[in-house]
Design a protein around this motif. Sequence first.
Motif, PDB file in Angstrom:
ATOM      1  N   ASP A 165     102.962  64.709  12.814  1.00 22.79           N
ATOM      2  CA  ASP A 165     101.863  64.283  13.697  1.00 22.79           C
ATOM      3  C   ASP A 165     100.520  64.307  12.982  1.00 22.79           C
ATOM      4  OD1 ASP A 165     100.670  63.460  16.166  1.00 22.79           O
ATOM      5  OD2 ASP A 165      99.938  65.492  16.395  1.00 22.79           O
ATOM      6  N   HIS A 192     104.667  60.978  16.317  1.00 22.30           N
ATOM      7  CA  HIS A 192     103.398  60.322  16.651  1.00 22.30           C
ATOM      8  C   HIS A 192     103.676  58.844  16.420  1.00 22.30           C
ATOM      9  CE1 HIS A 192      98.908  59.548  15.998  1.00 22.30           C
ATOM     10  NE2 HIS A 192      99.481  58.482  15.473  1.00 22.30           N
ATOM     11  N   ASN A 291      93.404  59.152  19.143  1.00 19.35           N
ATOM     12  CA  ASN A 291      94.521  58.349  18.670  1.00 19.35           C
ATOM     13  C   ASN A 291      95.824  58.912  19.218  1.00 19.35           C
ATOM     14  OD1 ASN A 291      96.098  56.546  17.319  1.00 19.35           O
ATOM     15  ND2 ASN A 291      95.820  57.444  15.294  1.00 19.35           N
ATOM     16  N   ASP A 318      97.149  67.453  23.508  1.00 18.52           N
ATOM     17  CA  ASP A 318      96.749  66.964  22.185  1.00 18.52           C
ATOM     18  C   ASP A 318      95.377  67.536  21.810  1.00 18.52           C
ATOM     19  OD1 ASP A 318      96.758  65.690  19.750  1.00 18.52           O
ATOM     20  OD2 ASP A 318      96.535  63.658  20.542  1.00 18.52           O
TER      21      ASP A 318
HETATM   22 ZN   LIG Z   1      99.312  62.456  17.224  1.00 16.16          ZN
END
Ligand SMILES: [Zn+2]
Length: 437
Positions: A165, A192, A291, A318
């Motif tokens: 990620d 991701h 993102n 996140d």
């Molecule tokens: Zn990510």
Amino acid sequence: MTGNYSRFDVPARAANLLLKGARVIDPAIKLDQIVNLHVKDGVLHVISGESVPSGADVIDLRGHWITPGWFDLHVHLREPGKEVAETIATGCMAAMNGGFTGIACMPNTQPPLDDAASVNWVRDQARGFPVEVNVIAAVTRGREGKELVDMSEIVEAGVRAFSDDGGPVKSSAVLRHAVEYSNMLGARIFEHAEDKYLADGGCMNESEWSTRLGVAGIPTIAEAIDVARCVLISEYTGGAIHICHVSARESVEQIRSAKERGLKVTAEVCPHHLLLTDEMCKTFDTNYKMNPPLRGEEDRKACWEAFLDGTLDVYCTDHAPHSWEDKTQEFDVAPFGIVGLETALGLALTHFLNKGMTLETLLDRVVYAPRRILAQDIPSIAEGKPANLTIVDPEHVWKVDPETFKSLSHNTPFGGWEMKGRARGVINRGYALIQTF
Ligand SMILES: [Zn+2]
């Protein structure tokens, strides 16, 4: 709230606590009633009637809820490497403040967490907090996308998830082997999902808004193409894949159909993708830059529906701390990401609960599903179990002030938002934090 609790404003030993008068809710064991709980040396006892165990600190929690401890499956701690943005300790403090008793942290530190020694080191830093830190280790050495890490050594250290990620596993061959190997070890790859070629240079959603603002866009298919690749690899290998921070309608459709076909595909969604859209970028405030990016209204709605019906299994943040210096650069050069640990619970109670989502479903997304995916023990509010609890004041009205965050970073788009519902405290691993706001 009354009672002798002020010394629990910082984490203290949960040696002898009587939690009195709260509505105790644990849907997994069909518990939803007002009952007194006694926590003795970190272990739960359900007290019938009004008896007070001798020497107990009595904490009056009338009007509060007690649930099994909340868990954030997607957190970035910046230690080692970027301690100015977050350390393991400040990340744990932010988690506690936000009502989480467990987090899973991503390995994209400097250097990346790609071996058992670094995993153990991170966990050691979290001792003394009522927060378990579960490390998600890198898929490839140095997150370079080439050579797989020593997965068996890392699984032996207790890790059940791997991710590169920050970015995707670019090579489909590497991803396929990672899924096959982790599957053999009872672990799972967290992807991701992003096709770097399609996303190249973009810094917001590709839409009418990116055109108007003259900002390079990241199309929804940059995510969905990688989701499709993951679904195919899961199907081909029989292995499990978890899709991180889903943002696009096309991704939701891929995941839904994979689940209908019985594949081992799970997925997560973040509050910002459920509450905000790309139009917010028109102010060029970099707190709307993340993102995957904020998408259009159609995508937001698709994520919400998928969150309700369980296509998106997990609610996570996140949490991506960045220093003020980094985040106050121009929109196109500022780093992606926002903090989330200290706003997620308030946002969920204010915007999701009883607005289509029941408390039982919400708790599934933040208590049970993340731990099922990580193959961790599910906390239970039952006699003799370890006390792993989140205490919520569902009526507390407050305004988000990023300056009061325990996180070292304040990069949130939710500053100034009014919330109804706040974490009063957490109890886990023999420690308690009970806040006196
Ligand atoms: Zn990510």
